[in-house]
Design an enzyme around this catalytic site. Structure first.
Site, PDB file in Angstrom:
ATOM      1  N   HIS A 122       1.274  20.063  16.339  1.00  0.00           N
ATOM      2  CA  HIS A 122       0.813  18.914  15.553  1.00  0.00           C
ATOM      3  C   HIS A 122       1.916  18.611  14.528  1.00  0.00           C
ATOM      4  CE1 HIS A 122      -1.653  16.812  12.520  1.00  0.00           C
ATOM      5  NE2 HIS A 122      -2.578  16.661  13.445  1.00  0.00           N
ATOM      6  N   ASP A 199      -0.910  28.342  13.294  1.00  0.00           N
ATOM      7  CA  ASP A 199      -1.797  27.242  12.933  1.00  0.00           C
ATOM      8  C   ASP A 199      -3.058  27.409  13.788  1.00  0.00           C
ATOM      9  OD1 ASP A 199      -3.219  24.866  13.096  1.00  0.00           O
ATOM     10  OD2 ASP A 199      -1.466  23.594  13.433  1.00  0.00           O
ATOM     11  N   GLN A 202      -7.131  24.486  15.647  1.00  0.00           N
ATOM     12  CA  GLN A 202      -7.832  24.131  16.883  1.00  0.00           C
ATOM     13  C   GLN A 202      -8.441  25.348  17.572  1.00  0.00           C
ATOM     14  OE1 GLN A 202      -8.459  21.124  18.046  1.00  0.00           O
ATOM     15  NE2 GLN A 202      -7.298  20.069  16.458  1.00  0.00           N
ATOM     16  N   LYS A 225     -13.041  21.539  11.297  1.00  0.00           N
ATOM     17  CA  LYS A 225     -12.926  21.556  12.752  1.00  0.00           C
ATOM     18  C   LYS A 225     -13.847  22.604  13.362  1.00  0.00           C
ATOM     19  CE  LYS A 225      -8.235  19.768  12.962  1.00  0.00           C
ATOM     20  NZ  LYS A 225      -8.426  18.327  13.154  1.00  0.00           N
ATOM     21  N   CYS A 363      -1.038  12.752  16.672  1.00  0.00           N
ATOM     22  CA  CYS A 363      -0.105  13.394  15.755  1.00  0.00           C
ATOM     23  C   CYS A 363       0.731  14.454  16.459  1.00  0.00           C
ATOM     24  CB  CYS A 363      -0.817  14.013  14.549  1.00  0.00           C
ATOM     25  SG  CYS A 363      -1.608  12.799  13.532  1.00  0.00           S
TER      26      CYS A 363
END
Lengths: 405, 138
Positions: A122, A199, A202, A225, A363
């Site tokens: 991202h 990261d 997700q 999320k 993104c």
């Protein structure tokens, strides 16, 4: 199947709403997931009963709010198996967590040293590192992806060397759903003494990362999320690494003692939590963890696997439909295009039918460049989605094709 | 020659016959499909407006006291709405364009397409249509 979908759906008030006079089908969960009433009630309760500034009041409300906020931190620590609760830094979200570490590394990196990112990140996990490299003269290296949306691990092996200081990759790709082999990446990076930031935005709604087991150095997550509120997340960092980073922002709460000659900083986690934080959000993040634990992350993952398999099969029956990202190990995200149809047009018609999907470059422009496409339509699933919603999606796409072709 | 206001009114009238969104979208999609709106030589980087969702191109000329706009878009719904915008604004005097409003888009129920959150480039196109006209009023 250990879960009752009707019961879970009943916890989400928004799933009762209509869009364009038809019942909402929400398939944009990778952008933000919906919030169960347990979490909404926690936020309302906070303002109705405990609203006070934390860590600094002797009065009852302040103490109660502080206990709840720190209780949430402890809850997050236990769930992700961090060694210490002060290794959990509350942030406004994943982007904030990444920027905090990138900013700290500005004083630790030297010219000629190297950072490794991947092609399937991202923008939030690309741009802060580009800025850091510009500032320090360090060099940014990129792990390429292949046509299926997987990282080329042999290329990663070749990029790693004694100059590598930091490797930053996502646990799961937002645009494609690919689950990256982070345990292997961490192990290889550690072999050359590089640190790793993952990261986890997700991944957190679908997979439980065990921080000590994977031995990750930094891991960052957004609550919104994973069925939590917006504007709150956390950065996990190993204690000695967080101690080695300078403070990110100055202000209240992050100090030990202030004089005009010299200010000394507070201990972890407060060193990185300047100013009044998102208190209700932090407390509600704790309730979010409880919500996920209540269903069981494995049950969530199993249900989503059923959805993914059914949706993949159903969508591939549509003529001209192409799915981007075809790895066996992926979360319930399907990025696709239909020959001759712009993703924006398809997204528009689906919205008219009450179906929320994401369209555009997500993104993640490097991925779109790789496939040489302007964008995709992305359907992303959560625990409350059903097989019949997928049938409606397929019918909606067919209607859109009739209109657009 | 219809005035800008009259064109807007006739578009509103045309849209009034549609009984549901499907008919409306079919019409916009047809508009998007049928019109070549810009010459290839004007589809330049200078004329592109990159939206997050779709890209649009706008080229402006000034002839005999009128603004001549050419535009295109890569998404068909966007292109259909551009066709409506050109019908309203092209061949009008700069002064009339500057003094106009866009309420017809609202009246025909397409306001959502001109919302900044759509990031489809249409908001920027409208802005550029006006800026080009303002430049010719000076």
């Amino acid at each position: 199947m250990g879960i009752n979908i009707d019961k879970i759906r009943a916890d989400f008030p928004i799933l009762q709403r209509k869009v364009n006079d038809v019942p909402l089908i929400y398939l944009d969960n990778a952008a933000t997931s919906q919030t169960p009433k347990q979490v909404i009630d926690t936020i309302a309760n906070y303002y109705a009963k405990y609203n006070a500034n934390i860590h600094r009041g002797v009065h009852t409300l302040s103490q109660e709010a502080t206990e709840l906020y720190e209780g949430a931190r402890k809850n997050i620590q236990t769930y992700f198996n961090a060694k210490e609760s002060h290794e959990i830094i509350f942030t406004s979200g994943t982007t904030h967590g990444i920027n905090l570490v990138a900013s700290g590394y500005a004083s630790l990196l030297n010219k000629g040293e190297e950072l490794i990112v991947s092609e399937i990140e991202h923008h939030s996990n690309i741009v802060p590192w580009q800025m850091l490299c510009e500032q320090t003269g360090a060099e940014l290296k990129v792990i390429p992806m292949n046509i299926n949306g997987e990282l080329e691990m042999s290329a990663f092996d070749r990029l790693l060397n004694a100059k590598t200081r930091l490797v930053v990759v996502n646990h799961v790709s937002n645009a494609l759903g690919t689950i990256n082999p982070i345990k292997e990446i961490i192990k290889k990076a550690h072999a050359v003494n590089a640190k790793v930031l993952i990261d986890g935005a997700q991944a957190a709604p679908h997979i439980k990362a065990d921080f000590q087991e994977i031995d990750v150095d930094f891991y960052t997550v957004s609550a919104h999320k994973m069925y939590g509120p917006t504007g709150v997340g956390f950065l996990y960092g190993k204690e000695e690494l967080l101690n080695s980073l300078p403070p990110y922002q100055g202000g209240g709460e992050m100090i030990h003692e202030v004089t005009f000659e010299k200010t000394t900083y507070a201990e972890l986690p407060h060193k990185f939590e300047a100013g009044t934080p998102n208190i209700s959000g932090g407390i509600a993040f704790g309730a979010t963890i409880d919500f996920i634990k209540g269903i069981g992350i494995d049950n969530i993952a199993n249900h989503e696997k059923t959805l993914l398999e059914y949706a993949t099969k159903s969508l591939l029956n549509i003529e001209g439909l192409h799915i981007y990202g075809n790895v066996a190990n992926k979360t319930a995200v399907i990025s696709f295009n239909i020959e001759g149809i712009h993703p924006y047009d398809l997204g528009n018609i689906l919205d008219k039918l009450g179906i929320a999907v994401r369209t555009g470059h997500h993104c993640a422009q490097p991925i779109m460049s790789y496939y040489n496409i302007p964008g995709t339509v992305r359907a992303s699933f959560a625990v409350y989605n059903t097989l019949s919603e997928i049938d409606t999606l397929v019918k909606g796409i067919q209607k859109a094709i009739t209109l657009l072709k | 020659m219809q005035t800008l206001k009259e064109i807007q009114e006739s578009i509103i009238e045309e849209f009034a016959i549609f009984s549901d969104w499907t008919e409306k979208y079919e019409y916009i999609i047809d508009l998007g499909k049928s019109l070549p709106l810009i010459e290839p030589q004007h589809k330049t980087d200078e004329n592109i407006v990159k939206g997050c969702q779709s890209n649009v191109w706008l080229h402006a000329d000034f002839q005999d006291g009128k603004m001549i706009y050419k535009a295109d878009g890569d998404a068909i719904i966007t292109k259909g709405i551009i066709a409506l915008l050109l019908r309203v604004y092209s061949n009008q005097s700069p002064k009339e364009i500057v003094n106009s409003d866009l309420s017809f888009i609202d009246s025909i129920g397409l306001k959502e397409h001109l919302s900044p959150t759509r990031a489809n480039g249409l908001v920027a196109i409208v802005k550029r249509i006006r800026i080009e006209a303002i430049a010719r009023t000076k």
